[in-house]
Design a protein around this motif. Structure first.
Motif, PDB file in Angstrom:
ATOM      1  N   GLN A  90       0.815  -1.225   0.000  1.00 49.36           N
ATOM      2  CA  GLN A  90       0.000   0.000   0.000  1.00 49.36           C
ATOM      3  C   GLN A  90       0.848   1.273   0.000  1.00 49.36           C
ATOM      4  O   GLN A  90       0.352   2.354  -0.284  1.00 49.36           O
ATOM      5  N   SER A  91       2.122   1.145   0.387  1.00 47.10           N
ATOM      6  CA  SER A  91       2.921   2.334   0.714  1.00 47.10           C
ATOM      7  C   SER A  91       3.420   3.114  -0.500  1.00 47.10           C
ATOM      8  O   SER A  91       3.802   4.271  -0.376  1.00 47.10           O
ATOM      9  N   GLY A  92       3.467   2.458  -1.648  1.00 44.06           N
ATOM     10  CA  GLY A  92       4.089   3.109  -2.815  1.00 44.06           C
ATOM     11  C   GLY A  92       5.580   2.844  -2.886  1.00 44.06           C
ATOM     12  O   GLY A  92       6.221   3.147  -3.892  1.00 44.06           O
ATOM     13  N   LEU A  93       6.168   2.275  -1.819  1.00 45.99           N
ATOM     14  CA  LEU A  93       7.576   1.874  -1.848  1.00 45.99           C
ATOM     15  C   LEU A  93       7.646   0.457  -2.422  1.00 45.99           C
ATOM     16  O   LEU A  93       6.644  -0.248  -2.492  1.00 45.99           O
ATOM     17  N   ARG A  94       8.853   0.036  -2.785  1.00 50.05           N
ATOM     18  CA  ARG A  94       9.024  -1.319  -3.312  1.00 50.05           C
ATOM     19  C   ARG A  94       9.889  -2.108  -2.352  1.00 50.05           C
ATOM     20  O   ARG A  94      11.015  -1.680  -2.036  1.00 50.05           O
ATOM     21  N   GLY A  95       9.367  -3.240  -1.891  1.00 48.19           N
ATOM     22  CA  GLY A  95      10.127  -4.005  -0.909  1.00 48.19           C
ATOM     23  C   GLY A  95      10.144  -5.489  -1.167  1.00 48.19           C
ATOM     24  O   GLY A  95       9.208  -6.059  -1.746  1.00 48.19           O
ATOM     25  N   LEU A  96      11.233  -6.106  -0.728  1.00 46.22           N
ATOM     26  CA  LEU A  96      11.304  -7.556  -0.581  1.00 46.22           C
ATOM     27  C   LEU A  96      11.243  -7.794   0.923  1.00 46.22           C
ATOM     28  O   LEU A  96      11.948  -7.118   1.686  1.00 46.22           O
ATOM     29  N   ILE A  97      10.405  -8.743   1.339  1.00 47.18           N
ATOM     30  CA  ILE A  97      10.203  -8.955   2.771  1.00 47.18           C
ATOM     31  C   ILE A  97      10.313 -10.431   3.094  1.00 47.18           C
ATOM     32  O   ILE A  97       9.784 -11.261   2.350  1.00 47.18           O
ATOM     33  N   GLY A  98      10.991 -10.727   4.189  1.00 45.89           N
ATOM     34  CA  GLY A  98      11.111 -12.126   4.589  1.00 45.89           C
ATOM     35  C   GLY A  98      10.631 -12.352   6.001  1.00 45.89           C
ATOM     36  O   GLY A  98      10.967 -11.587   6.914  1.00 45.89           O
ATOM     37  N   LYS A  99       9.833 -13.405   6.156  1.00 45.83           N
ATOM     38  CA  LYS A  99       9.564 -13.918   7.499  1.00 45.83           C
ATOM     39  C   LYS A  99      10.861 -14.555   7.970  1.00 45.83           C
ATOM     40  O   LYS A  99      11.462 -15.362   7.252  1.00 45.83           O
ATOM     41  N   VAL A 100      11.314 -14.200   9.156  1.00 45.44           N
ATOM     42  CA  VAL A 100      12.568 -14.765   9.674  1.00 45.44           C
ATOM     43  C   VAL A 100      12.360 -16.226  10.066  1.00 45.44           C
ATOM     44  O   VAL A 100      11.304 -16.586  10.592  1.00 45.44           O
ATOM     45  N   ASN A 101      13.340 -17.065   9.769  1.00 47.08           N
ATOM     46  CA  ASN A 101      13.325 -18.461  10.208  1.00 47.08           C
ATOM     47  C   ASN A 101      14.379 -18.668  11.300  1.00 47.08           C
ATOM     48  O   ASN A 101      15.539 -18.315  11.118  1.00 47.08           O
ATOM     49  N   MET A 102      13.960 -19.266  12.415  1.00 49.79           N
ATOM     50  CA  MET A 102      14.884 -19.577  13.539  1.00 49.79           C
ATOM     51  C   MET A 102      14.347 -20.800  14.263  1.00 49.79           C
ATOM     52  O   MET A 102      13.248 -20.739  14.816  1.00 49.79           O
ATOM     53  N   ASP A 103      15.104 -21.872  14.293  1.00 45.36           N
ATOM     54  CA  ASP A 103      14.638 -23.053  15.044  1.00 45.36           C
ATOM     55  C   ASP A 103      15.693 -23.606  16.007  1.00 45.36           C
ATOM     56  O   ASP A 103      15.577 -24.732  16.464  1.00 45.36           O
TER      57      ASP A 103
END
Ligand code: GUN
Ligand code: FE
Length: 426
Positions: free
Chosen positions: A140-153
């Motif tokens: 919605q922001s008008g910015l362009r992003g790559l986003i990751g859910k962090v993985n930690m186990d």
């Protein structure tokens, strides 16, 4: 769209182009051309005249932790591993609360907008709902992003340690959902770093990377204790870099590795071969006493590098500060390594614009066919007291400027207003 002003950009490392009183024409998202006089076919079209403003490429930040925006400046009495335990993990645990997450994400996106970062690659948290909300808000922001859910186990506090299968299932769900519902916001696989991801989790993520042809982001060789820990955890794999490679996480031209300070020549050769983007995080490397990346040497060896904020190892999302810290740390490095000349300001600016933008394709310079991301700079009253060349204006903006100097922001050919005007601007 036709814009008039003084354009300044760095189309390649070591190149600086300045075009006073020029016309930039866009078609859709892209730059059609930059002209000293307007070609006749455009003569009857409206021109946005920015007068004597300086127009520069907007910033791209390829390594930033969105939840850590609330922790800027906190806890630099510690080095990486105790800093994570003491300050970072408790802050990230709060994103289990969707109301808190929503407020923090809006402030994060407003902050990136304010400081002129139009594209980014961000770590969210382990929480599926919060990560999805950040993806939606970014869209919605008008910015362009790559986003990751962090993985930690592994090696994480109880409230941030995932079950391996659940971590993989949540990740795959977000990959599929973002492909179905979002146009401009992409998913990036985000194993936190080797100490917090088991071999089985890394193997599963490598499988998802292949199945969905995804980019990957993580941390590599940031701190000596971390590097020693990785070699204890994986005694059969000779180097930290090879651990990621063994699990298919150094994807050709599609992986960002932050820090990359303590690398052997063999590791550098592998990273160069894989086209891995090394995110140089000058502010974070100083704040957490991590070390100095031999940036000049890495560039000379042909490694892909960019400059990134690493909030909240870095204390500010403002890439202006990251650019100047990149120059400053390279000068200190030069004192002990006289063969590694310091970076010029234009070179560091390149690493935060065209250098980083390359991860998104043709982004970060005003060349025909490039997506048009730009900041329109107006000198403050103080700056205007003395007449300055365009390059001097850039110098003052980078060293002592802030969002008051940014009169307008464009991303992918469109003017971008403040994303969430009813939320804190940051
Ligand atoms: N290594 C693993 N996690 C982190 C983090 O959140 N910040 C930094 N700077 N390094 C890390
Ligand atoms: Fe980081």
């Amino acid at each position: 769209m036709i814009l008039k002003g003084t354009f300044l950009h760095t189309p390649a490392l070591g190149e600086l182009e300045i075009r006073p009183n020029a016309y930039l024409v866009t078609e859709g998202r892209q730059v059609a051309g930059l002209y000293d006089t307007l070609p006749p076919q455009y003569e009857n079209q409206p021109v946005t005249d920015w007068g004597d403003a300086l127009i520069i490429p907007a910033f791209t930040d390829l390594h930033i932790h969105a939840p850590q925006i609330v922790n800027r400046g906190i806890g630099y009495d510690k080095q990486l591993l105790p800093w994570l335990e003491t300050y970072t993990f408790p802050a990230e645990a709060r994103f289990a609360d969707p109301v808190f997450a929503d407020r923090a994400w809006k402030a994060f996106l407003n902050k990136l907008w304010a400081v002129g970062t139009m594209r980014f690659s961000a770590f969210a948290t382990i929480h599926k709902e919060a990560a999805w909300r950040l993806m939606e808000l970014t869209e919605q922001s008008g910015l362009r992003g790559l986003i990751g859910k962090v993985n930690m186990d592994r090696n994480a506090p109880d409230d941030l340690r995932e079950d391996t299968d659940a971590s993989l299932a949540d990740t795959e769900e977000l990959i599929c959902r973002s492909r179905e519902e979002l146009k401009h916001t992409g998913f990036i696989l985000t194993p936190r770093f080797v100490p917090s991801t088991t071999a089985r989790l890394m193997e599963g993520l490598g499988g998802l990377a292949e199945k969905y042809d995804l980019p990957v982001q993580s941390h590599l060789s940031e701190n000596p204790s971390e590097v020693a820990w990785v070699s204890q955890l994986h005694p059969d794999i000779p180097t930290y870099t090879q651990v990621y490679d063994c699990f298919g996480l150094l994807r050709q031209d599609k992986t960002i590795m932050a820090h990359a300070i303590y690398l052997s020549e063999g590791e550098k050769a592998l990273l160069k071969d894989r086209g891995t983007m090394l995110a140089h995080c000058a502010l974070s490397n100083v704040n957490l006493s991590s070390g100095v990346m031999p940036l000049r040497q890495n560039l000379a060896q042909g490694l892909r590098c960019c400059a990134a904020s690493d909030v909240a190892g870095g204390h500010t999302a403002a890439m202006t500060h990251t650019v100047t810290a990149t120059v400053q740390t390279s000068k200190l490095n030069w004192l002990t390594h006289p063969d590694q000349s310091p970076l010029s300001l234009a070179e560091a600016f390149y690493l935060a614009t065209r250098g980083a933008g390359a991860f998104f394709g043709d982004v970060g310079a005003f060349l025909p066919g490039y997506e048009f991301d730009a900041l329109v700079l107006r000198p403050t009253e103080l700056d205007a007291l003395v007449e300055r060349t365009p390059f001097e204006q850039l110098e003052q903006f980078l060293y002592d400027g802030d969002d008051r100097s940014i009169a307008a922001r464009y991303c992918a050919g469109a003017l971008v207003p403040q994303p969430f005007p009813n939320s804190t601007r940051g």
